[in-house]
Enzyme design. Structure first.
Site, PDB file in Angstrom:
ATOM      1  N   SER A   1       0.830  -1.210   0.000  1.00 46.37           N
ATOM      2  CA  SER A   1       0.000   0.000   0.000  1.00 46.37           C
ATOM      3  C   SER A   1       0.859   1.252   0.000  1.00 46.37           C
ATOM      4  CB  SER A   1      -0.902  -0.010   1.234  1.00 46.37           C
ATOM      5  OG  SER A   1      -0.121  -0.170   2.406  1.00 46.37           O
TER       6      SER A   1
ATOM      7  N   ASN B   1      -2.737  -3.058  13.267  1.00 47.50           N
ATOM      8  CA  ASN B   1      -4.174  -2.751  13.258  1.00 47.50           C
ATOM      9  C   ASN B   1      -4.500  -1.425  13.936  1.00 47.50           C
ATOM     10  OD1 ASN B   1      -4.252  -5.242  12.108  1.00 47.50           O
ATOM     11  ND2 ASN B   1      -5.500  -6.224  13.679  1.00 47.50           N
TER      12      ASN B   1
ATOM     13  N   HIS C   1     -36.289  26.104 -11.962  1.00 41.98           N
ATOM     14  CA  HIS C   1     -36.438  25.258 -13.159  1.00 41.98           C
ATOM     15  C   HIS C   1     -35.613  25.828 -14.321  1.00 41.98           C
ATOM     16  CE1 HIS C   1     -40.092  23.258 -11.412  1.00 41.98           C
ATOM     17  NE2 HIS C   1     -40.172  24.415 -10.798  1.00 41.98           N
TER      18      HIS C   1
ATOM     19  N   SER D   1      -9.570  25.677 -27.787  1.00 43.39           N
ATOM     20  CA  SER D   1      -9.762  24.457 -28.545  1.00 43.39           C
ATOM     21  C   SER D   1      -8.588  24.248 -29.473  1.00 43.39           C
ATOM     22  CB  SER D   1     -11.057  24.578 -29.362  1.00 43.39           C
ATOM     23  OG  SER D   1     -11.016  23.743 -30.494  1.00 43.39           O
TER      24      SER D   1
ATOM     25  N   LYS E   1     -12.733  29.516 -29.659  1.00 45.47           N
ATOM     26  CA  LYS E   1     -13.302  28.976 -28.434  1.00 45.47           C
ATOM     27  C   LYS E   1     -12.604  29.446 -27.155  1.00 45.47           C
ATOM     28  CE  LYS E   1     -16.325  26.667 -28.010  1.00 45.47           C
ATOM     29  NZ  LYS E   1     -16.556  25.240 -28.013  1.00 45.47           N
TER      30      LYS E   1
ATOM     31  N   ASN F   1     -13.392  28.116 -23.457  1.00 44.42           N
ATOM     32  CA  ASN F   1     -14.263  27.153 -22.788  1.00 44.42           C
ATOM     33  C   ASN F   1     -14.144  27.213 -21.267  1.00 44.42           C
ATOM     34  OD1 ASN F   1     -15.253  26.048 -25.242  1.00 44.42           O
ATOM     35  ND2 ASN F   1     -13.332  24.918 -25.461  1.00 44.42           N
TER      36      ASN F   1
ATOM     37  N   GLU G   1     -16.305  23.021 -15.841  1.00 44.20           N
ATOM     38  CA  GLU G   1     -16.729  21.705 -16.329  1.00 44.20           C
ATOM     39  C   GLU G   1     -16.052  20.575 -15.568  1.00 44.20           C
ATOM     40  OE1 GLU G   1     -17.452  21.726 -20.943  1.00 44.20           O
ATOM     41  OE2 GLU G   1     -15.755  23.031 -20.481  1.00 44.20           O
TER      42      GLU G   1
ATOM     43  N   GLN H   1      -7.818  -2.187   4.239  1.00 39.53           N
ATOM     44  CA  GLN H   1      -6.702  -1.457   3.627  1.00 39.53           C
ATOM     45  C   GLN H   1      -7.214  -0.526   2.530  1.00 39.53           C
ATOM     46  OE1 GLN H   1      -3.270  -3.855   2.706  1.00 39.53           O
ATOM     47  NE2 GLN H   1      -2.880  -2.742   0.813  1.00 39.53           N
TER      48      GLN H   1
END
Lengths: 501, 501, 501, 501
Positions: free
Chosen positions: C24, C112, C158, C279, C285, C287, C292, C324
């Site tokens: 781990s 533990n 709405h 873009s 563009k 964006n 997002e 784990q």
């Protein structure tokens, strides 16, 4: 509380709350006819194999038919005390025909194989219904497509105006997407449509049963052979739920667009009054409630999938009672998806598209910038990456000056700084969104020619799917008729040996 | 921070934290070779179609090959500032070959179609790997099956001893179950293996590209035609994740059994030291950690599916940046499933089965009660429901008196109360678990004959799957060789017109 | 591969793939300093209680300090072969100080209890960071609020224009909402901040340890007393993930608004160049990629929660290796939430609000219909339900005729049909969005007075939260200083008995 | 289909399928009394503030009381056509009292604030019920604890025997764990228990309402002040679902133990006949069905949480119809958790523990290995890591030779190889599980003394929780009585001015 049919080994009866906790009537009541059909097929097979006598069979079928008729008339109510549909039905037989006859139905059978036989019969039918609803929605989109092959609209990426496309192109994108939902539903159907009956508790049986015969009588396309796998596995439910969850995620995409397109600000469409609702306080409101609930109920289907997957996690091989929890999420998802597909189809079919606004936006906000960049590549031999930069800078300047591509003088001035000349006519043509969509050439693009071709292919594909659905429905109906005719022959006194099946 | 390749329209550069937030290097670094392959196919096609010149192509391919070699030598590191794999690779071209040449690669292409081309090439390969790992595990189970056709063991339902089965029957149940995982993976493969390249930003392009040619050069089995659908949809990822989630749910079932079977209390198996681990404090501990982690990591794959479905909810048609989040969950799920299948296969293949204990438990705890009930039906003509009650009551009495079916006198006494006589020899034979498993007759049951037959069928089925995998791998390798030979020809100075493809 | 520290009972070493599967390191490497701190506190306590000698303690602390320094310099790399952070650190001690000394550290301790001690120390700090980031974002919203107390904007329900509100009202809604995120984080902190150390494997220990002392040295606010519960339970992680998932759902709400408000169609805001991206193909563009991705990464945190819940399902009491898998989802969620809060704060703080457009929309699309209805109730004594109907019908007529509330003649004509008279001045005042927001009276409403009052309350509430965070940070820092001073004293040769703590 | 109360603005009525899709009767029918209470409080406040007249109020209250009585007698059925509970109730008023009176109830109110007022009143009560059920289960565990302070049993980690513990220690671990469920439920209650009424649609209102008064009449402990936040947010539902999901994950842990402990192989307990069920085919079966369904229904609650989180993702500020989907998952989760807690409590309270078997296993399978290792540390001055290795090797040898710690000669021989001597008496004492549990010393350990102390603390803690529940119930009942007395006064003809409240 009556003694349970499995109660021989028990000295105390179920505690009331435990009885309530264990029963599954709410879900099982949907499968009464399937349970009767499965039991009839099983009983016929037992008799054909000589495991029960003709007389036994006749009694059993008589009472099963009675249950069926009562149920169809709304007179057969399931009792929670009897725990599930199986014990309810068998209970009638034992009560009416006595253990002498009714007590023989459950020979060489367990609820473990019975319940998934019923469920598979039920789900089979539901998947077919859903496939048909998907196709109906596709047809509605194709109608839009055929009407609007040349209607320009803004194509969006990142919810920002990107390039002009056509309304037909947008509509057929959903047809294309939904086609894969059909495939997933068909795949799920294939895994659902195998016969587990005869697996008994987990190990099969020492009775000489004939699993091929029940497979035929129930119209399954194949046998789920390994009995331990058959009674332990619910991947057929998980796969069906996966298909529904993905379908719902696609519908949520559509719903989101309906919500935004119908805003005052976007104003691309008007939703029909019949698919919208008002406010209790604000008199002017007309809210896209159907679309919003479609979006919101996506959670119900995702949640159902997660519910089942959680339930299946780390359950050992063999039937475990946890598996009873396979049906509530699927039933819930089926109901949600069916009602959603139906109502969404109505909503889409009654949309009023605002073509003028669409055309306005199709050409606004610099959507044709890519075409200008392409023009520089083709006509001015500028490498694309460079032309991208030039046009990017042009847009930034126009935004700063509050102008658009229509301001030829500014465009001309800025391009000249990069050593590019462009004529007024060329510019006018490039930024005309109607011409822009005509100019697309690539296969699968938004050009009317390409979209028309795709529409033809989609229609063909839908015809294939419809044919497949019809064949599957016919197999089911044929099997049902076969079972019914055998039942009728037996009830009319014929010996099993003399009945063809 | 360098000016972005898309930066023409921007007056300010990305804030540092936003740049970090937007980049996808961790995921993209897995797809460098796919990005190069896709770019090579695209460039070759552009030249073949006359969109770029031979000289352009040669420069572009030269530097793409350089990137490939550098990457394979571990010398090509992706920079976070360049945002993604596409801009990293294109960045090399522009830096090395100049915008004059390198700047032409991105003609008639967008990252929107490029990224899913790369992803599909990558996922295609991963699915094939996973199918092979599933088959490997099936073979391990078949080995167990062949060795233990007649080894009795307890069959469980509700984790309670139910009926005697054989170890082969248990092992082949997993083969049967995993077969459907293979089907799901194949279905997913079919949806992944279509070519989106040429869809460009969302609308296709006005350049005269040839999408069939890139389809061929990249070995896709079909074209993802509708360009807007192609760049918007991620159902191919959702479906793959569904297949993986269901597969993992099946492995969690197996893991649960391994954990419990290896307890001191069940004691059905010993897991090999190589697949267990100790405690830092308790010296005696030998823990089934691999099985536990398999069970636990089911959460990782379920969570990945839920992650993607959440991300897809209510995202409008068209590429949205949210979709960048499609790959982290899939990559994570693929990695988890592959490592799990591999290590589980090792764990299962090294199990020591305790046959003696299995046989002991197969006959203990009244597992043959159903056989006694069936005996009453067949030999004593008792209706099943009645015989079930009689035997149920018999078991209750034996439990109360601390006895078992082997106590003939008690069994005899209790059965007599229901008017049933049974001979000592009959009882002895019925409750013999070895005889019990031989007595099963039904198709797909635990009887050695049936299991042997199923093993034959499973082997045949695996052969079919292996053949399918081989064909798919060959298609991919063939396409790769084709692209490589075209590249070689171009770099050696051949004109594109003269190269066959 | 080295012999494992727990390997005494094993005859074979871990298979390579199993070793990889069990380790781990990726997650544990975040907790090295926590592991050292926990070990130092444990060792000091062991010595104080006479379980190990002063000499032992000095050796142990010397090497632990060495690990700490090496790690801080980037020189301490965790090895996968050593499985986890605990064995890596203990490994150094055993290698460097020998089992004679290093081998005593793990007395009366198990991995533990150790692992959840480390995790709690780590999570504690992360929660505090996140609380501060939430507050930072609230302050950014409060800044907006203070500046825009009277700026009208359309309030949406709405996603349809509903009623005029103010920008301050909108901004403070997020402050209000985020306040409950703070509460949830504080609740989670409370459950995280208890000391499990000393629980050992599951049962406590027969060594005379002092759990109150380690509680103090590690700055925990309480003892997690029941040792079996302590080592088995991960609800502290689940609750933290719940708080993060809800927080992320709130941020996704904000992100959705940013995406839509910055469209050309809504045009309510401009996002700063520094928080947007371009873009690769479309030069124009810009964006809203940060927004997002915030929306999209909500899936990552939901998925993490589902991952953990799945892992926890049906795991028996006692440590199981499945656990784990508690850290990867939490670490992932923490990282996502922190980076999102940081970058969203930057994005919100740099927004350019389009006040003119806001005002335009605030009064458009019949947003003041409710005020007209209220006017009829108050001035014309029409019951609300009736006035709602009258105004609803008025709106429908205006929509059909393409008119608005500003068309006095039409409004007057339609109202007259319901017997209502209205003067031009009254109508003009009612539909003035600036006056409308001033007219609100109710507590917690959008009126500038109410919003100003709420801002004051929020500021006060934030001060309280900041004070709480400061106190918790001081407790942690105080404990860290205490441990460090004890370590220093021991290393300088002081006897444990003589050290105050 | 009747004209909707919000229908003024609409020219067409809802399509039938859309009407069905939008209605929420199934869920709303649970909140009829809450809706009436909320409406009464609202109407009283309107009158008190002079917004409606005494005469209006009397009419409104008269019919609201009628609805209440009808509902309590089962005579008030909700109609789907009326969409929801609010419109059903208001519909009665308008039908019976006319718009003249009934039409005034909805003044200064929206369904947006009304629905969450109802929901909060309902959830408040449910949380209190659930807290009480949790406490009942804790008490059942405390009973077990008190009876079995010294009953040894095996403590498990990794489902492998780990160390001897006591049955009381196991039982109290659940008490400890459930205590945190109580805290989470209390936190959720705190967030639920604030008054949103008066927020109206989203912006508050221009009517001079008094939100403090409705807060008092409805017994809320505080005002949810920010109206936009109030009507938009569903984090109070998400947090409640989180608390329920974690609670269910804890119960699934218990269920898993019940399933395994009651196997023939573990044989630690017998579940009572009243909480188990039989098989339809296998007469001997007694299945732990209640425990299995508890485990399986964990999926239902996880799924509900995921459903809500999905629905909430990326919904903009302001009421959106998606939010209607907040109640189905919560109602479903509440129902599942309540029935589960109730039936699990019955199951646990009727368990028969097999003390003999528990003691046998407590001492078997080397569970005392850690104690031997500790002995070497204390008595033989071996560093722990070394003693761990010595004892690990001892266990491996004993396993290979098929022996146990009771084989003194072997133990002695193997230890001697590491230079350790041990006396027969020492060994006998160490491996005695009863002595082992007595030997534990640490706070919170399994020693009878520690467990007894914890039981005392838990009892005290439960008393505190019960007191808190009682106070919250009294606040609710007090408010209900206050509202009822005001209603009575009004109906008896008193003027509002003269009524104290």
């Amino acid at each position: 509380m009556a003694k349970k049919l499995w109660g021989g080994r028990f000295r105390k009866e179920l505690e009331k709350s435990a009885e309530e906790y264990l029963q599954s009537i709410e879900v099982d009541k949907e499968m009464v006819l399937e349970d009767v059909w499965g039991s009839e097929a099983h009983a016929v097979m037992l008799c054909k194999q000589g495991i029960i006598a003709d007389r036994d069979l006749k009694e059993i079928l008589y009472w099963l038919e009675k249950v069926k008729r009562d149920f169809q008339k709304g007179k057969f109510k399931l009792s929670k005390e009897a725990e599930d549909v199986h014990m309810n039905v068998e209970g009638v037989l034992i009560r009416e025909a006595g253990k002498e006859y009714g007590g023989k139905l459950h020979t060489a059978r367990s609820r473990n194989d019975q319940v998934i036989t019923d469920a598979r019969l039920y789900i089979r039918r539901q998947i077919l219904d859903i496939e048909e609803l998907v196709i109906q929605l596709q047809k509605t989109f194709l109608d839009i497509g055929r009407k609007h092959l040349e209607t320009p609209m803004p194509g969006y990426t990142h919810t920002q105006d990107a390039q002009p496309i056509t309304l037909a192109y947008w509509a057929t994108a959903y047809v294309s997407l939904l086609m894969r939902d059909l495939s997933r539903l068909e795949n799920a159907y294939g895994i659902v449509d195998t016969n587990p009956l005869g697996s008994c508790a987990l190990a099969g049986t020492s009775f000489p049963i004939d699993r091929r015969l029940t497979t035929k009588l129930l119209g399954f396309s194949g046998l789920h052979k390994h009995s331990l796998d058959a009674i332990s596995s619910r991947d057929f439910i998980a796969e069906t739920l996966c298909a529904l969850a993905i379908n719902m995620s696609n519908l949520s995409k559509l719903a989101e667009e309906m919500v935004y397109w119908s805003t005052f600000e976007f104003n691309l469409i008007t939703l029909d009054d019949r698919y919208t609702a008002g406010s209790s306080i604000m008199p002017q409101k007309k809210n896209p409630c159907v679309a919003e609930l479609t979006r919101g109920r996506t959670g119900a289907v995702y949640g159902s999938l997660m519910q089942l997957l959680t339930t299946l996690k780390a359950i050992p091989m063999g039937y475990n009672r946890d598996l009873q929890e396979d049906k509530p999420p699927l039933w819930n998802a089926i109901k949600t998806v069916k009602s959603t597909l139906y109502v969404v189809n109505g909503m889409i079919g009654t949309i009023k598209f605002h073509e003028e606004r669409m055309e306005e936006l199709a050409g606004a906000n610099f959507t044709t910038a890519t075409e200008i960049a392409n023009y520089l590549v083709i006509e001015k031999k500028v490498p694309f990456r460079k032309s991208h930069e030039i046009v990017g800078n042009l847009v930034a300047t126009l935004v700063e000056e509050g102008k658009s591509f229509k301001d030829f003088d500014t465009v001309d001035r800025v391009l000249k700084m990069s050593g590019i000349g462009i004529s007024f006519n060329d510019l006018r043509d490039i930024i005309d969104s109607k011409k822009a969509v005509q100019a697309y050439k690539s296969e699968g693009s938004t050009s009317p020619k390409e979209v028309a071709a795709m529409i033809g292919e989609f229609e063909e594909s839908i015809r294939r799917h419809e044919k497949g659905i019809k064949q599957r429905r016919e197999r089911i109906e044929g099997a049902k008729r076969l079972t019914e005719s055998v039942v009728k022959s037996v009830l009319s006194g014929k010996k099993i040996k003399s009945i063809d099946m």
